[in-house]
Scaffold this motif. Structure first.
Motif, PDB file in Angstrom:
ATOM      1  N   GLY A  70       0.783  -1.235   0.000  1.00 33.55           N
ATOM      2  CA  GLY A  70       0.000   0.000   0.000  1.00 33.55           C
ATOM      3  C   GLY A  70       0.811   1.279   0.000  1.00 33.55           C
ATOM      4  N   ILE A  71       2.129   1.180  -0.161  1.00 39.57           N
ATOM      5  CA  ILE A  71       2.964   2.379  -0.063  1.00 39.57           C
ATOM      6  C   ILE A  71       2.889   3.217  -1.350  1.00 39.57           C
ATOM      7  N   GLY A  72       2.497   2.567  -2.460  1.00 34.78           N
ATOM      8  CA  GLY A  72       2.340   3.322  -3.706  1.00 34.78           C
ATOM      9  C   GLY A  72       3.170   2.817  -4.869  1.00 34.78           C
ATOM     10  N   LYS A  73       3.615   1.562  -4.808  1.00 37.34           N
ATOM     11  CA  LYS A  73       4.470   1.021  -5.869  1.00 37.34           C
ATOM     12  C   LYS A  73       3.738   0.980  -7.209  1.00 37.34           C
ATOM     13  N   SER A  74       2.517   0.415  -7.192  1.00 36.65           N
ATOM     14  CA  SER A  74       1.763   0.304  -8.444  1.00 36.65           C
ATOM     15  C   SER A  74       1.440   1.683  -9.011  1.00 36.65           C
ATOM     16  N   THR A  75       1.119   2.603  -8.124  1.00 34.55           N
ATOM     17  CA  THR A  75       0.799   3.958  -8.571  1.00 34.55           C
ATOM     18  C   THR A  75       1.991   4.580  -9.291  1.00 34.55           C
ATOM     19  N   LEU A  76       3.148   4.517  -8.646  1.00 38.26           N
ATOM     20  CA  LEU A  76       4.337   5.144  -9.211  1.00 38.26           C
ATOM     21  C   LEU A  76       4.711   4.505 -10.544  1.00 38.26           C
ATOM     22  N   GLY A  95      -0.600  -8.802 -11.976  1.00 43.06           N
ATOM     23  CA  GLY A  95      -1.042 -10.082 -11.442  1.00 43.06           C
ATOM     24  C   GLY A  95      -1.886  -9.873 -10.212  1.00 43.06           C
ATOM     25  N   GLU A  96      -2.114  -8.635  -9.863  1.00 45.07           N
ATOM     26  CA  GLU A  96      -2.777  -8.354  -8.589  1.00 45.07           C
ATOM     27  C   GLU A  96      -4.077  -7.615  -8.764  1.00 45.07           C
ATOM     28  N   GLU A  97      -4.216  -6.918  -9.863  1.00 37.69           N
ATOM     29  CA  GLU A  97      -5.405  -6.091 -10.014  1.00 37.69           C
ATOM     30  C   GLU A  97      -6.071  -6.396 -11.356  1.00 37.69           C
ATOM     31  N   MET A 104      -8.995   2.418 -13.946  1.00 35.12           N
ATOM     32  CA  MET A 104      -9.518   3.459 -13.052  1.00 35.12           C
ATOM     33  C   MET A 104      -8.390   4.278 -12.449  1.00 35.12           C
ATOM     34  N   ARG A 105      -7.311   3.577 -12.065  1.00 40.87           N
ATOM     35  CA  ARG A 105      -6.178   4.297 -11.495  1.00 40.87           C
ATOM     36  C   ARG A 105      -5.551   5.210 -12.546  1.00 40.87           C
ATOM     37  N   ALA A 106      -5.400   4.694 -13.758  1.00 36.95           N
ATOM     38  CA  ALA A 106      -4.804   5.504 -14.822  1.00 36.95           C
ATOM     39  C   ALA A 106      -5.622   6.768 -15.040  1.00 36.95           C
ATOM     40  N   LEU A 107      -6.947   6.627 -15.044  1.00 41.06           N
ATOM     41  CA  LEU A 107      -7.803   7.800 -15.250  1.00 41.06           C
ATOM     42  C   LEU A 107      -7.639   8.797 -14.110  1.00 41.06           C
ATOM     43  N   ARG A 108      -7.553   8.249 -12.910  1.00 41.99           N
ATOM     44  CA  ARG A 108      -7.371   9.149 -11.765  1.00 41.99           C
ATOM     45  C   ARG A 108      -6.045   9.899 -11.865  1.00 41.99           C
ATOM     46  N   LEU A 109      -4.992   9.194 -12.304  1.00 43.65           N
ATOM     47  CA  LEU A 109      -3.678   9.826 -12.404  1.00 43.65           C
ATOM     48  C   LEU A 109      -3.641  10.900 -13.488  1.00 43.65           C
ATOM     49  N   GLY A 199       8.217  -5.672  -6.128  1.00 46.54           N
ATOM     50  CA  GLY A 199       8.331  -6.724  -5.117  1.00 46.54           C
ATOM     51  C   GLY A 199       7.795  -6.251  -3.786  1.00 46.54           C
ATOM     52  N   HIS A 200       7.144  -7.160  -3.075  1.00 45.39           N
ATOM     53  CA  HIS A 200       6.604  -6.796  -1.765  1.00 45.39           C
ATOM     54  C   HIS A 200       7.572  -7.138  -0.673  1.00 45.39           C
ATOM     55  N   VAL A 201       7.530  -6.355   0.357  1.00 46.38           N
ATOM     56  CA  VAL A 201       8.138  -6.732   1.609  1.00 46.38           C
ATOM     57  C   VAL A 201       6.947  -7.100   2.484  1.00 46.38           C
ATOM     58  N   GLU A 251       5.226  13.217  -3.100  1.00 52.80           N
ATOM     59  CA  GLU A 251       4.120  13.320  -2.172  1.00 52.80           C
ATOM     60  C   GLU A 251       2.954  12.554  -2.762  1.00 52.80           C
ATOM     61  N   MET A 252       2.338  11.719  -1.949  1.00 54.73           N
ATOM     62  CA  MET A 252       1.223  10.895  -2.411  1.00 54.73           C
ATOM     63  C   MET A 252      -0.051  11.717  -2.329  1.00 54.73           C
ATOM     64  N   ARG A 253      -0.642  11.948  -3.497  1.00 59.57           N
ATOM     65  CA  ARG A 253      -1.901  12.690  -3.511  1.00 59.57           C
ATOM     66  C   ARG A 253      -2.925  11.919  -4.314  1.00 59.57           C
ATOM     67  N   GLU A 254      -4.116  12.428  -4.356  1.00 56.26           N
ATOM     68  CA  GLU A 254      -5.195  11.851  -5.168  1.00 56.26           C
ATOM     69  C   GLU A 254      -4.715  11.605  -6.599  1.00 56.26           C
ATOM     70  N   ARG A 255      -3.980  12.562  -7.125  1.00 58.65           N
ATOM     71  CA  ARG A 255      -3.512  12.541  -8.502  1.00 58.65           C
ATOM     72  C   ARG A 255      -2.286  11.639  -8.686  1.00 58.65           C
TER      73      ARG A 255
HETATM   74  N1  LIG Z   1      -8.756   7.647  -4.920  1.00 55.43           N
HETATM   75  C1  LIG Z   1      -7.624   7.769  -4.268  1.00 55.43           C
HETATM   76  N2  LIG Z   1      -7.209   8.962  -3.885  1.00 55.43           N
HETATM   77  C2  LIG Z   1      -6.053   9.119  -3.219  1.00 55.43           C
HETATM   78  N3  LIG Z   1      -5.245   8.133  -2.903  1.00 55.43           N
HETATM   79  C3  LIG Z   1      -5.611   6.914  -3.246  1.00 55.43           C
HETATM   80  C4  LIG Z   1      -6.811   6.659  -3.948  1.00 55.43           C
HETATM   81  N4  LIG Z   1      -6.883   5.342  -4.161  1.00 55.43           N
HETATM   82  C5  LIG Z   1      -5.785   4.801  -3.605  1.00 55.43           C
HETATM   83  N5  LIG Z   1      -5.014   5.739  -3.066  1.00 55.43           N
HETATM   84  C6  LIG Z   1      -3.756   5.559  -2.357  1.00 55.43           C
HETATM   85  O1  LIG Z   1      -2.955   4.673  -3.053  1.00 55.43           O
HETATM   86  C7  LIG Z   1      -2.372   3.756  -2.126  1.00 55.43           C
HETATM   87  C8  LIG Z   1      -2.192   2.415  -2.790  1.00 55.43           C
HETATM   88  O2  LIG Z   1      -1.212   2.598  -3.736  1.00 55.43           O
HETATM   89  P1  LIG Z   1      -0.685   1.384  -4.577  1.00 55.43           P
HETATM   90  O3  LIG Z   1      -1.777   0.441  -4.883  1.00 55.43           O
HETATM   91  O4  LIG Z   1       0.076   1.999  -5.692  1.00 55.43           O
HETATM   92  O5  LIG Z   1       0.314   0.729  -3.561  1.00 55.43           O
HETATM   93  P2  LIG Z   1       1.134  -0.593  -3.743  1.00 55.43           P
HETATM   94  O6  LIG Z   1       2.437  -0.327  -3.091  1.00 55.43           O
HETATM   95  O7  LIG Z   1       1.117  -1.024  -5.141  1.00 55.43           O
HETATM   96  O8  LIG Z   1       0.272  -1.571  -2.837  1.00 55.43           O
HETATM   97  P3  LIG Z   1       0.182  -3.154  -2.914  1.00 55.43           P
HETATM   98  O9  LIG Z   1       1.345  -3.629  -2.139  1.00 55.43           O
HETATM   99  O10 LIG Z   1      -1.099  -3.433  -2.223  1.00 55.43           O
HETATM  100  O11 LIG Z   1       0.188  -3.545  -4.333  1.00 55.43           O
HETATM  101  C9  LIG Z   1      -3.315   3.654  -0.989  1.00 55.43           C
HETATM  102  O12 LIG Z   1      -2.616   3.462   0.213  1.00 55.43           O
HETATM  103  C10 LIG Z   1      -3.990   4.966  -1.003  1.00 55.43           C
HETATM  104  O13 LIG Z   1      -3.402   5.831  -0.053  1.00 55.43           O
END
Ligand SMILES: Nc1ncnc2c1ncn2[C@@H]1O[C@H](COP(=O)(O)OP(=O)(O)OP(=O)(O)O)[C@@H](O)[C@H]1O
Ligand SMILES: [Mg+2]
Length: 448
Positions: A70-76, A95-97, A104-109, A199-201, A251-255
């Motif tokens: 949940g730290i944001g790897k997939s997002t980044l 393999g996870e989503e 949906m995430r791409a659209l949000r970004l 990779g997960h820890v 910085e982790m934001r909505e975007r």
């Molecule tokens: N709509 C949203 N607006 C803002 N932040 C969001 C939103 N949806 C998810 N997030 C943030 O994104 C984080 C998850 O990011 P992400 O899925 O990239 O992490 P990850 O490291 O890939 O997690 P995992 O180990 O579960 O795969 C959540 O902790 C949450 O804070």
């Protein structure tokens, strides 16, 4: 980070050696005759990410990104995919989503301005044509997709969910993870494909992942941060193509992950000037100096043993600093609980922040604020002496750049290069002397 590798029964070793190298016999070549632009990199417009990689993405390299759930790897990495797909073709394997989740995430970004504007229709969002997505966990099938699609970049989310059917062990096991990475490495080296592995820890610290892969991959990055804070640090712990311990700040934001090009400013933004218990340290993260606020709080122990609670600093360094303050400076910390906090969720490992930590604790204990516009740099020794730390000039320049007027530092033994002129440097021998210079005099006006 405590890491434990799960042991498992040995696998027949045949799989690896049977494939590796035997496909085409290797032949020694003169180094001088090997052609190709040596430092040819794909430009990555996410500057903080590029900085950690050492400039850009090297074709044929394999990069591991580890981090807590949940730290944001997939997002980044999806952000990287969206950016890179404007230049080259990118295959994102999830393999996870589900496809929908990733979409949906791409659209949000891609939506701008943190959702402040009216929601844009999807087709206005300009999703690059060259970004392909597949939800797949079987490596054989993933390799087929790569053979058909010829992407220049592959993102595998995650290495633990991918499996090779012919191996007996389950996905995520040491054998599976290691073999997956080795096969992708071979492919990368032979085809020039750049591979990102996520990779997960895991919670228990047992990682069939990042640790055992460190020697297989070219670059190891960790995404770190405090779950309850929005800052994220991308840190390189190994890099065959750039400096290690380089840090990118986001910085982790909505975007998504927003780059913080000037992290010192961000970390100091909420600081209360003239509050006791706050000191500014200058720490080096890779080649970049960072100014951070260290807070100390002492409070009489209610019952039992006094507690020492570090957040962002090493527990043992806190114990040592408290002991030195007690024995060498005469602060009566024996019946005080001590809390230390590094603002912004940063974890500081270097001893150069000792002095700021010690001053923050003393400042709280004596209820005297640290002098305005002063930074504190130095390692504290067991005798209460201050010890010089590396890259002092870079640290002083950064402090001056951010408007600090004074720095309290250890006395120099050798004068190698001149200090910068823009900041007044006070050199002291001991923690005791440093406190005299750092803390405001008793009669200064009380704090609000
Ligand atoms: N709509 C949203 N607006 C803002 N932040 C969001 C939103 N949806 C998810 N997030 C943030 O994104 C984080 C998850 O990011 P992400 O899925 O990239 O992490 P990850 O490291 O890939 O997690 P995992 O180990 O579960 O795969 C959540 O902790 C949450 O804070
Ligand atoms: Mg993820």
């Amino acid at each position: 980070m405590v890491e434990r590798v799960v042991s498992e029964p040995a696998q027949p070793a045949a799989t690896h050696s049977a494939r590796a190298g035997l496909a085409g016999r290797s032949a020694p070549r003169r180094l001088s005759e090997i052609t190709g632009d040596v430092d040819e990199r794909m430009i990555l417009t996410i500057g903080e990410f590029a900085r950690v990689l050492g400039g850009g993405i090297v074709p044929g390299s394999i990069i591991l990104i580890g981090g807590d759930p949940g730290i944001g790897k997939s997002t980044l990495l999806l952000q990287v995919a969206l950016e890179m797909a404007r230049q080259v073709s990118v295959l994102y394997v999830s393999g996870e989503e589900s496809e929908r989740q990733v979409k949906m995430r791409a659209l949000r970004l891609l939506r701008s301005n943190d959702g402040a504007q009216a929601v844009q229709p999807e087709n206005d969002l300009n999703i690059p044509e060259n970004l392909f997505l597949v939800t797949e966990t079987n490596l054989d099938i993933i390799l087929q997709h790569i053979a058909e699609l010829h992407p220049q970049i592959l993102i595998l989310d995650s290495v633990q969910t991918t499996y090779i059917p012919e191996l007996d062990s389950s996905a995520g096991s040491v054998t599976q993870v290691r073999e997956t990475a080795s096969r992708l490495r071979e492919l990368a080296k032979s085809s020039g494909l750049a591979v990102f592995l996520i990779g997960h820890v895991t919670k228990e610290g047992a990682i069939a992942g990042p640790r055992i892969l460190e020697h297989i991959v070219d670059t190891v990055l960790y995404l770190e941060g405090d779950r309850f804070q929005s800052y994220r640090l991308l840190r390189s712990v190994k890099n065959r193509f750039g400096a290690t311990s380089e840090v990118g700040v986001f910085e982790m934001r909505e975007r998504g992950m927003i780059e913080i090009a000037n992290p010192s400013e961000a970390f100091l933004a909420e600081r209360m000037i003239n509050a006791p218990g706050s000191a500014i340290a200058v720490t080096m993260e890779g080649t970049r100096p960072l100014l951070v606020e260290i807070q100390g709080l002492t409070s009489p122990t209610a019952f039992g043993n006094p507690r020492r609670t570090p957040n962002g600093v090493d527990f043992n360094r806190l114990l040592l600093t408290a002991a030195v303050l007690t024995r060498r400076v005469g602060l009566r910390l024996g019946e005080q609980d001590i809390f230390v906090n590094v603002v912004g969720g940063l974890q500081i490992d270097e001893p150069a922040a000792d002095l700021a930590m010690a001053v923050a604790i003393a400042s709280s204990m004596r209820n005297l604020p640290v002098r305005a516009e002063t930074v504190l740099i130095g390692e504290v020794g067991l005798s209460g002496e201050l010890r010089m730390v590396g890259q002092m000039t870079a640290r002083l320049h950064e402090a001056a750049k951010l408007g600090f007027k004074t720095a309290v530092v250890p006395r120099r033994i050798r004068r190698v290069e001149p200090w910068p002129d823009e900041i007044k440097v006070i050199e002291v021998r001991s923690l005791h002397q440093a406190l005299d210079h750092a803390l405001m005099a008793q009669e200064s006006p009380p704090t609000p």
